[in-house]
Design an enzyme around this catalytic site. Structure first.
Site, short mmCIF file in Angstrom:
data_model
loop_
_atom_site.label_atom_id
_atom_site.label_comp_id
_atom_site.label_asym_id
_atom_site.label_seq_id
_atom_site.Cartn_x
_atom_site.Cartn_y
_atom_site.Cartn_z
N LYS A 57 11.44 -3.30 -9.70
CA LYS A 57 10.99 -2.97 -10.50
C LYS A 57 11.66 -3.95 -10.86
CE LYS A 57 10.31 0.97 -8.91
NZ LYS A 57 9.88 1.15 -7.71
N TYR A 116 14.94 9.89 -6.82
CA TYR A 116 13.95 9.54 -7.41
C TYR A 116 12.43 10.71 -6.35
CZ TYR A 116 9.37 6.77 -6.29
OH TYR A 116 8.22 6.02 -5.61
N ASP A 131 21.64 4.01 -4.99
CA ASP A 131 20.60 3.35 -5.10
C ASP A 131 21.15 2.01 -6.92
OD1 ASP A 131 17.84 2.66 -6.40
OD2 ASP A 131 17.35 4.40 -5.05
N ARG A 148 8.57 -11.10 12.02
CA ARG A 148 9.36 -10.06 11.86
C ARG A 148 11.19 -10.25 11.52
NH1 ARG A 148 7.84 -6.99 16.23
NH2 ARG A 148 9.84 -7.83 16.78
#
Length: 379
Positions: free
Chosen positions: A195, A98, A170, A46
């Protein structure tokens, strides 16, 4: 080095033990230590993973950043930025953001005392008007999802910094190939690696890039403390995709430019949104702050019935969420990506029942045009 060279090599030296040219998938949860308090830089997956670190270094190089911090999704990356703030802080956000970001801000973080104002950031006078002494962050999406409105990033950065706040951007729609917000004054950049960076629709992830050391330390702490990390296999898939980012983005844009101009002439199309078109209100700004116009197009057919017929009539374009893959996708934002935004607000933003969004892939242009023509002809 040049963009394509960095995309292939940055942060990715051959593996030192075997000489493997490709970064290995370090599929492990923990690491052997040489003694109590004696490790080799890796304790628990992690906290550290070499595959993840290679992805972070590579994307940071492409965005011109000193640091990259990867997360399990784009939304998790956005969440991490907001977690560097406190309850009671105010955030001004692009109104046409978004839908998942809107949901996170309005339905999750608002409950913990953060306050959000959604403003048309293409008009920075509206941002100034909304600003208060408690505003700590300006969160901008440009071009926006899905109506592709533009925000002047240099001016936005100046506005935020003069008031002691940060600017987060973004950059998912443009990717680092077409736009680099840090070079325009942003403090951090966020991507959904799902994306364009990955480009193959086979993983989910997010990443924040910054050259602000203090912000990086906070993000790195949160990556470990909150634990929203991506797995090594997803990181490897994203890193594999980044290697072809330049050639893919060129083809996405080439196809999209032709399709946008073609759609603009179609009588079925009431309105079209693509920053590469001269009639787009942000066209001149797009030419100044971007190196291309990308592969995303939205257009309004006037009614929900027309939109339904179109998405059911195409054969190559796949009706699906997401964007940025090699394959062409089509979606209906009002019902799909932006369903959580109240209808009145959607309509005001241009996210009408007749609006359709396409993510133009890298298939043969003639096939994509024929697919759209056949579907539009059936309206």
């Amino acid at each position: 080095m040049g963009f394509s060279t960095d995309a292939i090599h940055a942060g990715q030296a051959p593996e030192p033990i075997t000489g493997a040219v490709m970064v290995p998938v370090f599929q492990t949860s923990t690491y052997a230590q040489d003694g109590i308090g004696q490790h080799r830089g890796y304790e628990y997956a992690r906290t550290q993973n070499p595959t993840r670190e290679a992805l972070e270094r590579c994307v940071a190089a492409l965005e011109g950043a000193q640091h990259g911090v990867a997360y399990g999704s784009g939304t998790a990356a956005v969440h991490a930025i907001l977690q560097t703030l406190n309850g009671g802080d105010e955030i001004i956000c692009t109104s046409n953001v978004y839908g998942g970001t809107y949901r996170l801000f309005e339905m999750v973080l608002k409950r913990f005392g953060q306050r959000f104002q959604f403003v048309d950031t293409s008009d920075l006078s509206k941002v100034e008007k909304a600003w208060t002494e408690k505003t700590k962050l300006l969160f901008v999406e440009t071009p926006t999802n899905p109506v592709l409105s533009m925000t002047d990033l240099e001016a936005a950065a100046k506005l935020a910094h003069q008031r002691g706040a940060l600017l987060a951007v973004d950059n998912t729609f443009m990717s680092p190939y077409f736009q680099n917000p840090l070079a325009l004054g942003a403090d951090c950049v966020v991507h959904s690696t799902t994306k364009y960076l990955n480009g193959h629709s086979d993983m989910v992830g997010g990443i924040v890039l910054t050259s602000n050391d203090e912000l990086h330390q906070k993000l790195r702490f949160l990556q470990n403390a909150a634990g929203a990390v991506p797995g090594p296999w997803d990181c490897w898939l994203a890193l594999r995709g980044v290697k072809t980012l330049a050639v893919r983005m060129r083809q996405h844009e080439q196809n999209a430019g032709v399709i946008a101009n073609w759609l603009a002439e179609r009588p079925e199309v009431r309105k079209i949104y693509y920053p590469g078109l001269p009639q787009h209100p942000g066209h001149e700004l797009a030419k100044r702050q971007m190196r291309g116009f990308g592969g995303m197009i939205s257009f309004d057919l006037g009614t929900l019935e027309a939109a339904q017929k179109l998405v059911q009539g195409v054969e190559i374009f796949t009706l699906a969420e997401s964007l940025g893959g090699v394959e062409s996708l089509i979606s209906h934002p009002a019902v799909m990506t932006h369903a959580t935004v109240p209808e009145k607000e959607r309509d005001a933003l241009g996210i009408t029942p007749g609006l359709v969004r396409i993510s133009v892939g890298i298939e043969d242009l003639e096939d994509l045009l024929a697919d759209l023509e056949g579907a539009l002809g059936g309206l």
